[in-house]
Design an enzyme around this catalytic site. Structure first.
Site, PDB file in Angstrom:
ATOM      1  N   ASP A  32       0.798  -1.242   0.000  1.00  0.00           N
ATOM      2  CA  ASP A  32       0.000   0.000   0.000  1.00  0.00           C
ATOM      3  C   ASP A  32       0.827   1.288   0.000  1.00  0.00           C
ATOM      4  OD1 ASP A  32      -1.935  -1.918   0.241  1.00  0.00           O
ATOM      5  OD2 ASP A  32      -2.750  -1.203   2.143  1.00  0.00           O
ATOM      6  N   GLY A 159      -1.860  -1.690  10.726  1.00  0.00           N
ATOM      7  CA  GLY A 159      -3.028  -2.000   9.932  1.00  0.00           C
ATOM      8  C   GLY A 159      -2.763  -3.073   8.892  1.00  0.00           C
ATOM      9  N   CYS A 160      -2.468  -2.631   7.687  1.00  0.00           N
ATOM     10  CA  CYS A 160      -2.368  -3.568   6.560  1.00  0.00           C
ATOM     11  C   CYS A 160      -1.122  -4.438   6.613  1.00  0.00           C
ATOM     12  CB  CYS A 160      -2.441  -2.796   5.257  1.00  0.00           C
ATOM     13  SG  CYS A 160      -4.023  -1.927   5.076  1.00  0.00           S
ATOM     14  N   VAL A 161      -0.017  -3.925   7.159  1.00  0.00           N
ATOM     15  CA  VAL A 161       1.174  -4.759   7.321  1.00  0.00           C
ATOM     16  C   VAL A 161       0.883  -5.879   8.314  1.00  0.00           C
ATOM     17  CG1 VAL A 161       3.550  -4.811   8.184  1.00  0.00           C
ATOM     18  CG2 VAL A 161       2.818  -2.977   6.655  1.00  0.00           C
ATOM     19  N   THR A 164      -1.713  -8.456   6.857  1.00  0.00           N
ATOM     20  CA  THR A 164      -1.111  -9.262   5.791  1.00  0.00           C
ATOM     21  C   THR A 164      -0.095 -10.242   6.360  1.00  0.00           C
ATOM     22  OG1 THR A 164      -1.448  -7.460   4.206  1.00  0.00           O
ATOM     23  CG2 THR A 164       0.177  -9.156   3.630  1.00  0.00           C
TER      24      THR A 164
END
Length: 218
Positions: A32, A159-161, A164
Protein backbone atom coordinates in the site's frame (compact mmCIF):
# COMPACT_ATOMS: atom_id res chain seq x y z
CA UNK A 1 14.00 -10.93 20.56
CA UNK A 2 14.37 -8.65 17.53
CA UNK A 3 12.26 -5.90 19.12
CA UNK A 4 13.23 -4.77 22.62
CA UNK A 5 10.24 -4.21 24.90
CA UNK A 6 9.48 -4.09 28.60
CA UNK A 7 7.72 -7.44 28.29
CA UNK A 8 10.46 -9.17 26.28
CA UNK A 9 11.75 -11.31 29.15
CA UNK A 10 8.25 -12.43 30.14
CA UNK A 11 7.39 -13.41 26.57
CA UNK A 12 10.62 -15.33 26.11
CA UNK A 13 10.06 -17.26 29.35
CA UNK A 14 6.56 -18.16 28.18
CA UNK A 15 7.88 -19.64 24.94
CA UNK A 16 7.14 -16.85 22.47
CA UNK A 17 9.47 -15.17 19.96
CA UNK A 18 11.12 -18.26 18.51
CA UNK A 19 12.66 -17.87 15.04
CA UNK A 20 10.89 -19.18 11.94
CA UNK A 21 14.00 -18.59 9.87
CA UNK A 22 14.36 -17.91 6.17
CA UNK A 23 13.17 -20.33 3.53
CA UNK A 24 14.83 -20.80 0.15
CA UNK A 25 12.55 -18.82 -2.19
CA UNK A 26 11.70 -15.32 -0.97
CA UNK A 27 9.51 -12.71 -2.61
CA UNK A 28 9.33 -9.03 -1.71
CA UNK A 29 5.85 -7.76 -0.78
CA UNK A 30 5.39 -3.98 -0.71
CA UNK A 31 2.13 -3.03 0.96
CA UNK A 32 0.00 0.00 0.00
CA UNK A 33 2.87 2.44 -0.53
CA UNK A 34 1.46 5.67 -1.94
CA UNK A 35 1.59 9.44 -1.58
CA UNK A 36 -1.17 9.42 1.04
CA UNK A 37 1.24 8.37 3.79
CA UNK A 38 3.93 10.97 3.05
CA UNK A 39 1.95 14.06 2.15
CA UNK A 40 1.40 16.78 4.78
CA UNK A 41 -2.10 17.43 3.42
CA UNK A 42 -3.20 13.81 3.73
CA UNK A 43 -5.36 12.48 6.57
CA UNK A 44 -3.14 9.36 6.51
CA UNK A 45 0.15 11.25 6.80
CA UNK A 46 2.90 9.59 8.83
CA UNK A 47 5.08 12.68 8.68
CA UNK A 48 6.20 13.64 12.17
CA UNK A 49 7.40 10.14 12.98
CA UNK A 50 11.08 10.18 11.95
CA UNK A 51 11.30 6.43 11.39
CA UNK A 52 8.22 6.46 9.17
CA UNK A 53 9.64 9.36 7.20
CA UNK A 54 12.74 7.28 6.39
CA UNK A 55 10.85 4.08 5.55
CA UNK A 56 10.53 4.74 1.78
CA UNK A 57 14.32 4.88 1.42
CA UNK A 58 14.59 1.50 3.14
CA UNK A 59 11.92 0.12 0.80
CA UNK A 60 13.81 1.42 -2.23
CA UNK A 61 16.94 -0.40 -1.10
CA UNK A 62 14.95 -3.62 -0.62
CA UNK A 63 13.44 -3.21 -4.07
CA UNK A 64 16.89 -2.72 -5.58
CA UNK A 65 18.17 -5.88 -3.90
CA UNK A 66 15.15 -7.88 -5.09
CA UNK A 67 15.69 -6.66 -8.65
CA UNK A 68 19.39 -7.52 -8.46
CA UNK A 69 18.63 -11.01 -7.13
CA UNK A 70 15.83 -11.61 -9.65
CA UNK A 71 13.46 -12.20 -6.74
CA UNK A 72 9.70 -11.86 -7.38
CA UNK A 73 8.26 -8.47 -6.42
CA UNK A 74 4.63 -8.18 -5.34
CA UNK A 75 2.69 -4.99 -4.67
CA UNK A 76 -0.63 -4.47 -2.94
CA UNK A 77 -2.70 -1.45 -3.84
CA UNK A 78 -6.10 -0.22 -2.65
CA UNK A 79 -8.89 0.98 -4.92
CA UNK A 80 -12.61 1.57 -4.49
CA UNK A 81 -14.78 2.05 -7.54
CA UNK A 82 -18.32 2.30 -6.17
CA UNK A 83 -19.67 5.89 -6.05
CA UNK A 84 -20.79 5.58 -2.41
CA UNK A 85 -17.85 3.38 -1.28
CA UNK A 86 -20.10 0.33 -1.00
CA UNK A 87 -17.17 -1.89 -2.06
CA UNK A 88 -15.40 -0.92 1.18
CA UNK A 89 -18.14 -2.66 3.16
CA UNK A 90 -18.13 -2.26 6.92
CA UNK A 91 -14.56 -0.97 6.74
CA UNK A 92 -15.99 2.28 5.36
CA UNK A 93 -18.28 2.64 8.38
CA UNK A 94 -15.23 2.54 10.63
CA UNK A 95 -12.69 4.53 8.59
CA UNK A 96 -13.92 7.39 6.39
CA UNK A 97 -10.31 8.11 5.49
CA UNK A 98 -10.53 5.23 2.99
CA UNK A 99 -11.89 7.59 0.36
CA UNK A 100 -8.34 8.62 -0.49
CA UNK A 101 -8.41 5.42 -2.58
CA UNK A 102 -11.71 6.13 -4.30
CA UNK A 103 -11.16 5.96 -8.05
CA UNK A 104 -10.87 9.46 -9.50
CA UNK A 105 -10.36 11.19 -6.15
CA UNK A 106 -9.00 14.63 -7.11
CA UNK A 107 -6.42 14.75 -4.31
CA UNK A 108 -4.24 12.22 -6.11
CA UNK A 109 -3.07 10.66 -2.86
CA UNK A 110 -3.20 7.13 -4.26
CA UNK A 111 -0.28 7.91 -6.59
CA UNK A 112 2.92 5.88 -6.30
CA UNK A 113 6.02 7.32 -4.66
CA UNK A 114 9.01 8.02 -6.88
CA UNK A 115 11.22 4.94 -7.09
CA UNK A 116 8.50 2.71 -5.67
CA UNK A 117 6.45 1.88 -8.73
CA UNK A 118 5.57 -1.56 -10.09
CA UNK A 119 7.50 -2.70 -13.15
CA UNK A 120 6.50 -4.98 -15.98
CA UNK A 121 6.58 -8.54 -14.70
CA UNK A 122 5.76 -7.63 -11.09
CA UNK A 123 2.59 -8.97 -9.48
CA UNK A 124 0.05 -6.35 -8.38
CA UNK A 125 -2.96 -7.25 -6.23
CA UNK A 126 -5.78 -4.76 -5.71
CA UNK A 127 -7.52 -5.06 -2.37
CA UNK A 128 -10.44 -3.58 -0.46
CA UNK A 129 -9.56 -4.58 3.09
CA UNK A 130 -6.52 -4.63 5.37
CA UNK A 131 -4.96 -7.95 4.39
CA UNK A 132 -3.44 -8.28 0.92
CA UNK A 133 -4.64 -11.90 0.99
CA UNK A 134 -8.32 -11.22 1.74
CA UNK A 135 -10.46 -11.32 -1.42
CA UNK A 136 -7.42 -11.41 -3.75
CA UNK A 137 -5.42 -13.99 -5.70
CA UNK A 138 -2.24 -13.35 -3.71
CA UNK A 139 -1.96 -16.78 -2.09
CA UNK A 140 -2.43 -18.67 -5.35
CA UNK A 141 -0.02 -16.35 -7.18
CA UNK A 142 2.68 -17.00 -4.58
CA UNK A 143 2.06 -20.74 -4.72
CA UNK A 144 2.38 -20.78 -8.51
CA UNK A 145 5.70 -18.94 -8.20
CA UNK A 146 6.80 -21.50 -5.56
CA UNK A 147 7.51 -18.77 -2.99
CA UNK A 148 8.06 -19.93 0.59
CA UNK A 149 9.11 -16.66 2.29
CA UNK A 150 7.63 -13.16 2.16
CA UNK A 151 9.82 -10.16 2.87
CA UNK A 152 7.19 -7.69 4.02
CA UNK A 153 7.38 -3.90 4.07
CA UNK A 154 5.00 -0.98 3.69
CA UNK A 155 2.26 0.79 5.59
CA UNK A 156 0.78 0.96 8.02
CA UNK A 157 2.45 -1.38 10.48
CA UNK A 158 -0.56 -1.59 12.78
CA UNK A 159 -3.03 -2.00 9.93
CA UNK A 160 -2.37 -3.57 6.56
CA UNK A 161 1.17 -4.76 7.32
CA UNK A 162 -0.02 -6.52 10.45
CA UNK A 163 -3.10 -8.07 8.80
CA UNK A 164 -1.11 -9.26 5.79
CA UNK A 165 1.66 -10.69 7.95
CA UNK A 166 -0.81 -12.72 9.99
CA UNK A 167 -2.44 -14.08 6.84
CA UNK A 168 0.95 -14.87 5.30
CA UNK A 169 1.80 -17.08 8.26
CA UNK A 170 -1.62 -18.71 8.19
CA UNK A 171 -1.20 -19.49 4.47
CA UNK A 172 2.16 -21.15 5.11
CA UNK A 173 4.52 -18.39 3.93
CA UNK A 174 7.35 -17.35 6.28
CA UNK A 175 6.83 -13.64 7.03
CA UNK A 176 10.02 -11.61 7.40
CA UNK A 177 8.94 -8.10 8.42
CA UNK A 178 11.59 -5.45 7.79
CA UNK A 179 11.22 -2.98 10.66
CA UNK A 180 12.98 -0.05 9.01
CA UNK A 181 10.83 -0.41 5.88
CA UNK A 182 7.48 -0.21 7.68
CA UNK A 183 5.81 2.90 9.03
CA UNK A 184 3.10 4.07 11.39
CA UNK A 185 1.91 7.30 12.99
CA UNK A 186 3.96 7.17 16.18
CA UNK A 187 7.02 5.31 17.44
CA UNK A 188 4.89 3.80 20.20
CA UNK A 189 2.38 2.27 17.77
CA UNK A 190 5.21 1.03 15.56
CA UNK A 191 7.14 -0.60 18.38
CA UNK A 192 4.12 -2.26 20.00
CA UNK A 193 3.01 -3.84 16.74
CA UNK A 194 6.47 -4.98 15.70
CA UNK A 195 6.96 -6.52 19.14
CA UNK A 196 3.70 -8.43 18.92
CA UNK A 197 4.35 -9.62 15.36
CA UNK A 198 7.83 -10.80 16.29
CA UNK A 199 6.49 -12.57 19.36
CA UNK A 200 3.77 -14.58 17.63
CA UNK A 201 3.47 -14.37 13.87
CA UNK A 202 6.67 -13.36 12.08
CA UNK A 203 10.37 -12.75 12.27
CA UNK A 204 11.06 -9.02 12.47
CA UNK A 205 14.37 -8.61 10.65
CA UNK A 206 16.91 -5.90 9.94
CA UNK A 207 17.30 -4.25 6.57
CA UNK A 208 20.80 -5.73 6.35
CA UNK A 209 19.49 -9.26 6.80
CA UNK A 210 16.76 -8.71 4.23
CA UNK A 211 19.15 -7.17 1.70
CA UNK A 212 21.51 -10.14 1.96
CA UNK A 213 18.75 -12.68 1.47
CA UNK A 214 17.09 -10.81 -1.39
CA UNK A 215 20.26 -10.02 -3.32
CA UNK A 216 21.46 -13.64 -3.38
CA UNK A 217 18.24 -14.68 -5.09
CA UNK A 218 17.03 -18.26 -5.30
Amino acid sequence: MAVDHGSSESYLKSGFANRMGWGQRPALLIIDVCTAYWSPSSPLSLLGNPDAEKAPDSMRRLLGAARAGNVPVVWSQVEYSHPDMADAGLFWRKAKVLDVWKAGDPRGLAACLEGLEPSKGDTVVVKKYASAFFGTSLASSLQVMNVDTLVICGVSTSGCVRATTLDAMQHGFRPMVVASACGDRTPEIQKANLFDLDSKYADVVSEKDALENLSKGW
